[in-house]
Design a protein around this motif. Structure first.
Motif, mmCIF file in Angstrom:
data_model
loop_
_atom_site.group_PDB
_atom_site.id
_atom_site.type_symbol
_atom_site.label_atom_id
_atom_site.label_comp_id
_atom_site.label_asym_id
_atom_site.label_seq_id
_atom_site.Cartn_x
_atom_site.Cartn_y
_atom_site.Cartn_z
ATOM 1 N N LEU A 99 0.841 -1.186 0.000
ATOM 2 C CA LEU A 99 0.000 0.000 0.000
ATOM 3 C C LEU A 99 0.884 1.247 0.000
ATOM 4 O O LEU A 99 1.971 1.250 0.573
ATOM 5 C CB LEU A 99 -0.904 0.031 1.223
ATOM 6 C CG LEU A 99 -1.803 -1.187 1.451
ATOM 7 C CD1 LEU A 99 -2.699 -0.949 2.664
ATOM 8 C CD2 LEU A 99 -2.620 -1.507 0.223
ATOM 9 N N SER A 100 0.366 2.276 -0.645
ATOM 10 C CA SER A 100 1.050 3.576 -0.656
ATOM 11 C C SER A 100 0.096 4.640 -0.146
ATOM 12 O O SER A 100 -1.116 4.548 -0.330
ATOM 13 C CB SER A 100 1.492 3.935 -2.078
ATOM 14 O OG SER A 100 2.398 2.985 -2.597
ATOM 15 N N CYS A 101 0.672 5.651 0.462
ATOM 16 C CA CYS A 101 -0.101 6.802 0.914
ATOM 17 C C CYS A 101 0.676 8.051 0.511
ATOM 18 O O CYS A 101 1.766 8.307 1.041
ATOM 19 C CB CYS A 101 -0.307 6.763 2.414
ATOM 20 S SG CYS A 101 -1.065 8.253 3.103
ATOM 21 N N ALA A 102 0.123 8.785 -0.433
ATOM 22 C CA ALA A 102 0.767 10.000 -0.921
ATOM 23 C C ALA A 102 0.211 11.206 -0.177
ATOM 24 O O ALA A 102 -1.003 11.350 -0.030
ATOM 25 C CB ALA A 102 0.520 10.142 -2.420
ATOM 26 N N ALA A 103 1.116 12.052 0.274
ATOM 27 C CA ALA A 103 0.726 13.231 1.041
ATOM 28 C C ALA A 103 1.004 14.502 0.257
ATOM 29 O O ALA A 103 1.971 14.581 -0.503
ATOM 30 C CB ALA A 103 1.488 13.268 2.355
ATOM 31 N N SER A 104 0.147 15.483 0.460
ATOM 32 C CA SER A 104 0.341 16.784 -0.178
ATOM 33 C C SER A 104 1.260 17.645 0.678
ATOM 34 O O SER A 104 1.516 17.337 1.850
ATOM 35 C CB SER A 104 -1.006 17.486 -0.365
ATOM 36 O OG SER A 104 -1.576 17.750 0.918
#
Length: 127
Positions: free
Chosen positions: A20-25
């Motif tokens: 899983l990946s979680c991209a943050a702004s």
């Protein structure tokens, strides 16, 4: 404030793997402690894993059900946190959420301490 978007969920057979990946702004990602939680139908939200913000000194932490099978990591150059899930079991089936708290060094398993959340990604493990 940070916005989080999870990806990588899907259907996998028991014993398989997913990442899983979680991209943050934003430009302050390295200052956020990052965590993964999950919630299965009819169950409470459960702590999965967490990793310290870059100035912190804590080692990654894991919930008991996933210790030895899951690994959390982060790439600050990509504003992304990952959850590598190996040896998946049907009981790992859940919606997985990414969460964040800036400069946080408290109890990682306390989901009420996380002000920022993604919308989640569904992981289904078939037997």
């Amino acid at each position: 404030q940070v916005q989080l978007v999870e990806s990588g969920g899907g259907l996998v057979q028991a014993g398989g793997s997913l990442r899983l990946s979680c991209a943050a702004s934003g430009r302050t990602f390295s200052s956020y402690a990052m965590a993964w939680f999950r919630q299965a139908p009819g169950k409470e939200r459960e702590f999965v894993a967490a990793i310290s913000w870059s100035g912190g000194s804590r080692s990654p932490d894991y919930g008991d059900p996933v210790k030895g099978r899951f690994t959390i990591s982060r790439d600050n150059s990509k504003n992304t946190v990952y959850l590598q899930m190996n040896s998946l079991k049907p009981e790992d089936t859940a919606v997985y959420y990414c969460a964040a708290n800036r400069y946080y060094s408290g109890t990682y398993s306390d989901y009420t301490a996380m002000p920022y959340w993604g919308k989640g990604t569904l992981v289904t493990v078939s037997s």
